[in-house]
Design a protein around this motif. Structure first.
Motif, PDB file in Angstrom:
ATOM      1  N   UNK A 149      35.910 -14.687 -17.840  1.00 60.06           N
ATOM      2  CA  UNK A 149      34.485 -14.587 -17.521  1.00 60.06           C
ATOM      3  C   UNK A 149      33.648 -14.443 -18.792  1.00 60.06           C
ATOM      4  N   UNK A 150      34.129 -13.685 -19.765  1.00 65.84           N
ATOM      5  CA  UNK A 150      33.396 -13.543 -21.022  1.00 65.84           C
ATOM      6  C   UNK A 150      33.181 -14.901 -21.687  1.00 65.84           C
ATOM      7  N   UNK A 151      34.224 -15.691 -21.769  1.00 67.48           N
ATOM      8  CA  UNK A 151      34.114 -17.009 -22.411  1.00 67.48           C
ATOM      9  C   UNK A 151      33.216 -17.937 -21.602  1.00 67.48           C
ATOM     10  N   UNK A 190      30.583 -27.526 -19.365  1.00 71.94           N
ATOM     11  CA  UNK A 190      31.328 -26.866 -18.291  1.00 71.94           C
ATOM     12  C   UNK A 190      32.581 -27.640 -17.928  1.00 71.94           C
ATOM     13  N   UNK A 191      32.455 -28.966 -17.862  1.00 70.07           N
ATOM     14  CA  UNK A 191      33.617 -29.810 -17.563  1.00 70.07           C
ATOM     15  C   UNK A 191      34.655 -29.760 -18.680  1.00 70.07           C
ATOM     16  N   UNK A 192      34.195 -29.730 -19.938  1.00 71.02           N
ATOM     17  CA  UNK A 192      35.118 -29.662 -21.073  1.00 71.02           C
ATOM     18  C   UNK A 192      35.886 -28.342 -21.059  1.00 71.02           C
ATOM     19  N   UNK A 193      35.186 -27.256 -20.759  1.00 73.78           N
ATOM     20  CA  UNK A 193      35.838 -25.952 -20.712  1.00 73.78           C
ATOM     21  C   UNK A 193      36.915 -25.910 -19.622  1.00 73.78           C
ATOM     22  N   UNK A 210      33.327 -30.146 -30.605  1.00 76.46           N
ATOM     23  CA  UNK A 210      33.471 -29.584 -31.949  1.00 76.46           C
ATOM     24  C   UNK A 210      32.606 -28.341 -32.148  1.00 76.46           C
ATOM     25  N   UNK A 211      31.447 -28.298 -31.501  1.00 78.22           N
ATOM     26  CA  UNK A 211      30.588 -27.119 -31.624  1.00 78.22           C
ATOM     27  C   UNK A 211      31.157 -25.915 -30.867  1.00 78.22           C
ATOM     28  N   UNK A 212      32.021 -26.181 -29.900  1.00 77.11           N
ATOM     29  CA  UNK A 212      32.560 -25.101 -29.065  1.00 77.11           C
ATOM     30  C   UNK A 212      34.083 -25.085 -29.078  1.00 77.11           C
ATOM     31  N   UNK A 213      34.670 -25.536 -30.181  1.00 73.31           N
ATOM     32  CA  UNK A 213      36.120 -25.658 -30.247  1.00 73.31           C
ATOM     33  C   UNK A 213      36.822 -24.312 -30.073  1.00 73.31           C
ATOM     34  N   UNK A 228      35.756 -21.768 -28.218  1.00 73.93           N
ATOM     35  CA  UNK A 228      35.729 -21.398 -26.803  1.00 73.93           C
ATOM     36  C   UNK A 228      36.773 -22.177 -26.007  1.00 73.93           C
ATOM     37  N   UNK A 229      36.919 -23.471 -26.310  1.00 74.99           N
ATOM     38  CA  UNK A 229      37.914 -24.274 -25.593  1.00 74.99           C
ATOM     39  C   UNK A 229      39.332 -23.780 -25.899  1.00 74.99           C
ATOM     40  N   UNK A 230      39.584 -23.420 -27.157  1.00 70.38           N
ATOM     41  CA  UNK A 230      40.893 -22.870 -27.523  1.00 70.38           C
ATOM     42  C   UNK A 230      41.118 -21.510 -26.869  1.00 70.38           C
ATOM     43  N   UNK A 231      40.043 -20.717 -26.757  1.00 73.31           N
ATOM     44  CA  UNK A 231      40.151 -19.425 -26.069  1.00 73.31           C
ATOM     45  C   UNK A 231      40.714 -19.607 -24.665  1.00 73.31           C
ATOM     46  N   UNK A 232      40.100 -20.516 -23.902  1.00 76.74           N
ATOM     47  CA  UNK A 232      40.533 -20.721 -22.521  1.00 76.74           C
ATOM     48  C   UNK A 232      41.943 -21.289 -22.468  1.00 76.74           C
ATOM     49  N   UNK A 233      42.241 -22.213 -23.370  1.00 78.14           N
ATOM     50  CA  UNK A 233      43.584 -22.791 -23.412  1.00 78.14           C
ATOM     51  C   UNK A 233      44.629 -21.698 -23.643  1.00 78.14           C
ATOM     52  N   UNK A 234      44.382 -20.822 -24.608  1.00 83.74           N
ATOM     53  CA  UNK A 234      45.364 -19.785 -24.952  1.00 83.74           C
ATOM     54  C   UNK A 234      45.471 -18.700 -23.881  1.00 83.74           C
ATOM     55  N   UNK A 235      44.349 -18.379 -23.231  1.00 89.20           N
ATOM     56  CA  UNK A 235      44.395 -17.397 -22.140  1.00 89.20           C
ATOM     57  C   UNK A 235      45.382 -17.848 -21.066  1.00 89.20           C
TER      58      UNK A 235
END
Length: 416
Positions: free
Chosen positions: A369-371, A388-391, A257-260, A262-269
């Motif tokens: 790499x930015x994310x 790192x594993x969540x990302x 939840x604190x990094x939601x 960032x996780x969405x960023x990687x998913x959408x990329x």
């Protein structure tokens, strides 16, 4: 109690350069097997044309990668990182070698049997990817950001170098009978050798580098159990402190939840990238002057080269995008590439398609790499490992969704 981290020394600084190089090689090896599958798509495309191998094999790969990383990410705090990564690289080595043996055993013939065999090997690639990519990113997340950048540059380099090697083997064998197949055999043999090198580097060199021991000792002092076997392999003895490990430790749910964003960023990329690459590149770009053999290989190479180059851009501080809002805006704007690819394939010539594919690679590598280098900051070692594993879980989830959406390009085609 856990040992205290060692102090700054010239040996540690020397170890940093060596560790950065090893991280690059390990990143290279963690995607080499799959990059090989993508790069020899021209061969499988001719061998199993009616099965749409460039799309089907990607779709086989991803459920196994995503399912395995979901299990591993949920249990990451209990898993021995050394065993996890060595298992992953060993599976990569064995599966790549099996791919070579399968083609030799079938004498390069098509049919449903050999294709199902390739699918089984590709499923093993997915399992190995989840072990290695999640394990390595989790491990490197509590070390230097430069290690993460180097690892992801190695990932991109696997695509670039396999593309270059594939172009060389095609050029060398195209005039010979069964030249395409002979080129693939040589190509797979070289890739198998590199996977073996990665096993040796991770098992015997990486854990003994001073800076790696420093960061792993620091993580152990903060309560991490995942580094114990690697520290033992390096001759460093630790004793896990369960009370220290639990004190103030954020749960995976809290980290998510604190990094939601960032996780969405990687998913959408990766939803966007894999909805175009490689299936659309191989099957929907039409016929041009370069021909059916060279044109998709040039496009794949263009993507991989710019994906690699872009992963070094964030090393220049003023070029690195760190704003959370800025990253999300850039990633959402990237979806304009979908209509751009559609109209370019339909109306434009090969030069425009090469330029557009290069831009796809450029934005993919840079934003990744930015994310990945910004997200883990501000946490303790065990939390950075978990994050790192969540990302990686969301990255692979994006790839899975992207390869499923890639089939939509076939709607309305007679061959669907």
């Amino acid at each position: 109690m856990a040992i205290a981290p060692e102090t700054e020394t010239p040996a540690r600084l020397e170890g940093m350069f060596k560790a950065t190089v090893v991280c690059w090689i390990l990143g290279f090896g963690s995607l080499l097997a799959w990059s090989s599958m993508l790069t020899i798509g021209d061969y499988y495309g001719k061998l199993f044309e009616k099965y749409h191998p460039s799309r089907a094999l990607t779709l086989v790969y991803q459920p196994f990668a995503f399912g395995t990383i979901a299990i591993l990410a949920y249990n990451e705090s209990k898993i021995d990182t050394r065993l996890r990564n060595l298992a992953g690289y060993t599976i990569f080595f064995a599966s790549t070698f099996a791919l070579l043996l399968l083609d030799l055993a079938t004498s390069g013939k098509g049919g449903i049997g050999p294709f199902l065999g390739i699918c089984a090997i590709v499923a093993c690639f997915g399992v190995a990817d989840a072990h290695v990519q999640g394990g390595m990113v989790g491990d490197l997340s509590f070390m230097c950001p430069e290690f993460i950048q180097s690892f992801f540059a190695g990932l991109a380099a696997s695509g670039t170098l396999t593309s270059a090697l594939r172009l060389i083997t095609v050029a060398a064998f195209e005039k010979y009978k069964n030249g395409l197949r002979h080129g693939v055999m040589l190509f797979l043999a070289i890739c198998t050798f590199f996977e073996f090198i990665c096993i040796l580097l991770y098992a015997f060199l990486f854990p003994k580098l001073p800076i790696v021991k420093y960061y792993r000792s620091k993580a152990a002092s903060q309560g991490s159990k995942t580094v114990a076997a690697d520290l033992a392999a390096a001759g460093v003895q630790t004793k896990a402190d369960d009370e220290t490990m639990q004190q103030g430790r954020l749960t995976n749910k809290q980290l998510l939840f604190q990094n939601i964003d960032y996780t969405l960023d990687l998913f959408l990329i990766y939803v966007l990238t894999l909805s175009i690459f490689p299936g659309f590149i191989y099957e929907n770009t039409g016929h041009h002057q370069l021909g059916d053999t060279w044109y998709p290989l040039v496009l794949i190479t263009s993507y991989n080269v710019w994906d690699l180059i872009s992963r070094y851009i964030p090393l220049v501080k003023w070029l690195k995008l760190e704003s959370r809002k800025g990253l999300m805006i850039a990633i959402l704007a990237r979806f304009l590439l979908v209509p751009a690819f559609y109209f370019t394939a339909k109306y434009a010539d090969q030069g425009w398609m090469i330029a557009l594919t290069s831009f796809l690679g450029l934005t993919n590598g840079y934003l990744t790499v930015c994310v990945m280098t910004v997200a883990p900051k501000g946490y303790k070692g065990p939390e950075q490992n978990a994050l790192g594993n969540i990302l990686v879980l969301f990255l692979l989830g994006g790839i899975f969704a992207g390869v499923a959406l890639d089939w939509l390009w076939l709607i309305g085609k007679d061959s669907f």
